[in-house]
Design a protein around this motif. Structure first.
Motif, PDB file in Angstrom:
ATOM      1  N   MET A   1       0.837  -1.195   0.000  1.00 40.34           N
ATOM      2  CA  MET A   1       0.000   0.000   0.000  1.00 40.34           C
ATOM      3  C   MET A   1       0.874   1.248   0.000  1.00 40.34           C
ATOM      4  SD  MET A   1      -3.317  -0.487   0.141  1.00 40.34           S
ATOM      5  CE  MET A   1      -4.594  -1.608   0.637  1.00 40.34           C
ATOM      6  N   VAL A   2       1.862   1.271   0.898  1.00 42.58           N
ATOM      7  CA  VAL A   2       2.721   2.453   1.002  1.00 42.58           C
ATOM      8  C   VAL A   2       3.566   2.590  -0.251  1.00 42.58           C
ATOM      9  CG1 VAL A   2       4.574   3.546   2.320  1.00 42.58           C
ATOM     10  CG2 VAL A   2       2.769   2.341   3.502  1.00 42.58           C
ATOM     11  N   GLU A   3       4.017   1.450  -0.802  1.00 40.93           N
ATOM     12  CA  GLU A   3       4.859   1.492  -1.993  1.00 40.93           C
ATOM     13  C   GLU A   3       4.127   2.133  -3.164  1.00 40.93           C
ATOM     14  OE1 GLU A   3       5.804  -2.142  -3.960  1.00 40.93           O
ATOM     15  OE2 GLU A   3       7.910  -1.603  -4.132  1.00 40.93           O
ATOM     16  N   ALA A   4       2.859   1.747  -3.367  1.00 39.58           N
ATOM     17  CA  ALA A   4       2.101   2.297  -4.496  1.00 39.58           C
ATOM     18  C   ALA A   4       1.543   3.670  -4.145  1.00 39.58           C
ATOM     19  CB  ALA A   4       0.973   1.352  -4.852  1.00 39.58           C
ATOM     20  N   PHE A   5       1.115   3.845  -2.902  1.00 40.68           N
ATOM     21  CA  PHE A   5       0.589   5.108  -2.386  1.00 40.68           C
ATOM     22  C   PHE A   5      -0.575   5.656  -3.193  1.00 40.68           C
ATOM     23  CE2 PHE A   5       0.869   9.211  -0.250  1.00 40.68           C
ATOM     24  CZ  PHE A   5       1.074   8.740   1.024  1.00 40.68           C
ATOM     25  N   SER A   6      -1.386   4.765  -3.775  1.00 42.46           N
ATOM     26  CA  SER A   6      -2.612   5.219  -4.416  1.00 42.46           C
ATOM     27  C   SER A   6      -3.546   4.025  -4.537  1.00 42.46           C
ATOM     28  CB  SER A   6      -2.328   5.798  -5.800  1.00 42.46           C
ATOM     29  OG  SER A   6      -1.988   4.767  -6.677  1.00 42.46           O
ATOM     30  N   PHE A   7      -4.825   4.318  -4.684  1.00 39.25           N
ATOM     31  CA  PHE A   7      -5.778   3.219  -4.812  1.00 39.25           C
ATOM     32  C   PHE A   7      -6.122   2.959  -6.274  1.00 39.25           C
ATOM     33  CE2 PHE A   7      -6.414   4.277  -0.378  1.00 39.25           C
ATOM     34  CZ  PHE A   7      -6.429   3.006   0.178  1.00 39.25           C
ATOM     35  N   SER A   8      -5.487   3.692  -7.188  1.00 37.85           N
ATOM     36  CA  SER A   8      -5.865   3.571  -8.592  1.00 37.85           C
ATOM     37  C   SER A   8      -5.476   2.214  -9.165  1.00 37.85           C
ATOM     38  CB  SER A   8      -5.228   4.697  -9.408  1.00 37.85           C
ATOM     39  OG  SER A   8      -3.834   4.618  -9.280  1.00 37.85           O
ATOM     40  N   GLU A   9      -4.432   1.592  -8.563  1.00 36.55           N
ATOM     41  CA  GLU A   9      -4.019   0.290  -9.085  1.00 36.55           C
ATOM     42  C   GLU A   9      -4.419  -0.794  -8.095  1.00 36.55           C
ATOM     43  OE1 GLU A   9       0.050   1.126  -9.070  1.00 36.55           O
ATOM     44  OE2 GLU A   9       0.026   2.307 -10.899  1.00 36.55           O
ATOM     45  N   PHE A  10      -5.614  -0.655  -7.513  1.00 35.59           N
ATOM     46  CA  PHE A  10      -5.982  -1.492  -6.372  1.00 35.59           C
ATOM     47  C   PHE A  10      -5.878  -2.982  -6.677  1.00 35.59           C
ATOM     48  CE2 PHE A  10      -8.900  -3.657  -3.500  1.00 35.59           C
ATOM     49  CZ  PHE A  10      -8.393  -3.213  -2.301  1.00 35.59           C
ATOM     50  N   PHE A  11      -6.371  -3.392  -7.836  1.00 29.84           N
ATOM     51  CA  PHE A  11      -6.375  -4.811  -8.173  1.00 29.84           C
ATOM     52  C   PHE A  11      -4.955  -5.369  -8.221  1.00 29.84           C
ATOM     53  CE2 PHE A  11      -6.093  -8.076 -11.488  1.00 29.84           C
ATOM     54  CZ  PHE A  11      -6.853  -9.053 -10.872  1.00 29.84           C
TER      55      PHE A  11
ATOM     56  N   ARG B   1       7.533  -1.692  -7.309  1.00 30.26           N
ATOM     57  CA  ARG B   1       6.769  -0.640  -7.977  1.00 30.26           C
ATOM     58  C   ARG B   1       7.722   0.478  -8.414  1.00 30.26           C
ATOM     59  NH1 ARG B   1       5.011   2.054 -10.943  1.00 30.26           N
ATOM     60  NH2 ARG B   1       3.002   3.098 -11.165  1.00 30.26           N
ATOM     61  N   ASN B   2       8.720   0.755  -7.565  1.00 28.39           N
ATOM     62  CA  ASN B   2       9.719   1.767  -7.904  1.00 28.39           C
ATOM     63  C   ASN B   2      11.088   1.104  -7.944  1.00 28.39           C
ATOM     64  OD1 ASN B   2       7.786   3.824  -7.856  1.00 28.39           O
ATOM     65  ND2 ASN B   2       7.944   3.915  -5.641  1.00 28.39           N
ATOM     66  N   ASN B   3      11.717   1.118  -9.101  1.00 26.93           N
ATOM     67  CA  ASN B   3      12.960   0.372  -9.250  1.00 26.93           C
ATOM     68  C   ASN B   3      14.164   1.284  -9.429  1.00 26.93           C
ATOM     69  OD1 ASN B   3      11.898  -2.451  -9.375  1.00 26.93           O
ATOM     70  ND2 ASN B   3      10.733  -1.514 -11.026  1.00 26.93           N
ATOM     71  N   TYR B   4      15.293   0.828  -8.888  1.00 30.99           N
ATOM     72  CA  TYR B   4      16.531   1.589  -8.983  1.00 30.99           C
ATOM     73  C   TYR B   4      17.654   0.688  -9.467  1.00 30.99           C
ATOM     74  CZ  TYR B   4      14.244   5.105  -6.124  1.00 30.99           C
ATOM     75  OH  TYR B   4      13.384   6.060  -5.663  1.00 30.99           O
ATOM     76  N   PHE B   5      18.674   1.306 -10.057  1.00 29.82           N
ATOM     77  CA  PHE B   5      19.916   0.610 -10.349  1.00 29.82           C
ATOM     78  C   PHE B   5      21.013   1.257  -9.521  1.00 29.82           C
ATOM     79  CE2 PHE B   5      17.648   0.310 -14.436  1.00 29.82           C
ATOM     80  CZ  PHE B   5      17.620  -1.059 -14.556  1.00 29.82           C
ATOM     81  N   MET B   6      21.998   0.473  -9.097  1.00 28.99           N
ATOM     82  CA  MET B   6      23.168   1.068  -8.468  1.00 28.99           C
ATOM     83  C   MET B   6      24.347   0.830  -9.398  1.00 28.99           C
ATOM     84  SD  MET B   6      24.848   0.259  -4.843  1.00 28.99           S
ATOM     85  CE  MET B   6      24.922   1.599  -3.697  1.00 28.99           C
TER      86      MET B   6
END
Lengths: 170, 277
Positions: free
Chosen positions: A131-141, B119-124
């Motif tokens: 939840m925190v990683e996405a931080f939005s409900f738009s991609e809920f599924f 969801r958020n990806n990084y390279f080092m």
């Protein structure tokens, strides 16, 4: 006492290394990233003071954050687990067990109890994390799919390693 | 008073929890990446060193595939040098070198840590400030675009991959020259999305998408991907375009950091323009 501290430190290092250098590099499916470091908090002795559990969970989470280049998500979700763990421990263990140095495992809890205990903690942790990683409900599924698949993988891995390291004597 | 002290003693873990949770939220909300404080830079160096050690082991398993990729690029570059061209005209000509001024330089770097399933990806990368890397430099690879440098320490740097929520790169369609923005929806690391393309332009399946060159960080014409499908959005009059990246970011090993010699000048001009407006 010092033996317990040493063992815990050893577990910390092993689990952190396994998480950072093996699990984070695996890419089975884009939706499935198991997080086994929750096991470290599950494994702490039942008599550990609550504030130490909270502090250790933050340190573990922040270590994972630093090494995988994330900014505090692991720390946030694992600290939450650290604070609710005490409640579940008193739910699953008798009062005299919470005074002793028991480590929650299949050996001490029985398979079903341990499975339920691990599942609750892992699912709560993964839900907060994604939840925190996405931080939005738009991609809920897709968040839901991530939570379900990753939780299944994490629970399976924790059970597997429990079998491997704490063999039940029959 | 006695009760109050007992209350604090009994619930000390709750206060610790609130404090640590606040700290985590501060870390997350600040710039969505760590600030360049002393602690995070030290942690960055430490993480870099350790990742480098482990990467050396991992590296042996992908030697053949990365070798193949390098040979391929070598062959392509060899085909471009002057000696592989035959002159067709009989006239002699002089190459006037002063006509050209170099704008882009490339720093070669190796990926020592990467994620593609977050969801958020990084390279080092294994290059840092002492090698001339600066924040906001673009990063490319032989097959296409990779990302933008977001954090630099002395020996290492973090690159925000195009596979990131906040990644917004200016791109254009190579055939129609219409420009748009590249984003990533977090579903599959092989596919990206384009937005801001007006639906009055006739797109085609299989069109090549390249960088537009409008931003100072990337040269023009770096490959990005191929259009796999597109749909008109009736409400906005814009396209919803799906593309497939040319690069498999999971297998990526060697990259180039783009250094733009004119960047400061371009930036300054933009700033002055904004001030005058």
């Amino acid at each position: 006492m010092s033996r317990t501290i040493l063992l815990t430190a050893f577990q910390f290092i092993l689990i952190a290394i396994f998480q950072i250098f093996v699990l984070s590099n695996l890419n089975i499916l884009s939706f499935c990233n198991p997080m086994i470091y929750v096991w470290f908090i599950i494994l702490l002795p039942t008599s550990t003071p609550k504030w130490i559990v909270v502090l250790l969970s933050f340190i573990m989470g922040y270590t994972i954050d630093v090494f995988s280049g994330q900014s505090g998500i692991n720390a946030l979700s694992l600290t939450f687990i650290g604070v609710i763990r005490g409640g579940f421990i008193s739910l699953f263990f008798a009062d005299k067990d919470t005074q002793s140095n028991l480590r929650p495992s299949i050996k001490d809890m029985g398979f079903t109890n341990f499975l339920i205990f691990v599942s609750i903690i892992v699912v709560i942790h993964h839900t907060i994390y994604f939840m925190v990683e996405a931080f939005s409900f738009s991609e809920f599924f897709f968040i839901l799919l991530r939570i379900v698949l990753s939780s299944i993988a994490s629970i399976f891995l924790i059970l597997f390693f429990d079998f491997l390291f704490f063999k039940t004597k029959r | 008073m006695h009760n109050l002290i007992r209350f604090f003693k009994r619930n000390s873990h709750i206060f610790l929890f609130i404090f640590l949770e606040g700290l985590s939220i501060y870390l997350i909300s600040n710039n969505t990446f760590y600030q360049s404080t002393a602690i995070s830079l030290f942690a960055n160096e430490l993480a870099g060193e350790t990742n480098l050690r482990f990467h050396k082991i991992e590296h042996y398993f992908s030697l053949s595939s990365s070798n193949e990729a390098l040979v391929k690029e070598n062959a392509r570059l060899r085909a471009q040098i002057a000696s592989s061209y035959v002159s067709y005209t009989q006239k002699s000509f002089i190459v006037n070198d002063t006509v050209y001024k170099q704008q882009f330089e490339y720093i070669d770097a190796k990926i020592i840590k990467k994620t593609t399933n977050k969801r958020n990806n990084y390279f080092m990368l294994n290059k840092g400030r002492i090698h001339g890397v600066e924040k906001n430099m673009g990063v490319i690879c032989p097959d296409g675009i990779v990302g933008v440098v977001v954090l630099v320490s002395d020996n290492f740097c973090y690159v925000m991959s195009v596979l990131h929520q906040d990644s917004r790169l200016n791109i254009k369609d190579a055939r129609t020259k219409i420009s748009g923005t590249l984003i990533w929806d977090g579903k599959n690391y092989l596919n990206g999305k384009l937005i801001d393309i007006p639906s009055s332009i006739p797109l085609q399946k299989g069109d090549t998408i390249i960088t537009s060159g409008f931003s100072e960080d990337f040269p023009q014409g770096i490959l990005v991907g191929k259009i796999t499908s597109f749909k008109k959005d009736k409400g906005t009059g814009l396209y919803n375009v799906d593309i497939r990246f040319f690069v498999d970011y999971n297998k990526l090993e060697y990259v180039y950091i783009v250094k733009n010699f004119f960047k400061n000048e371009q930036k300054q001009l933009t700033n002055n323009f904004v001030k005058n407006e």
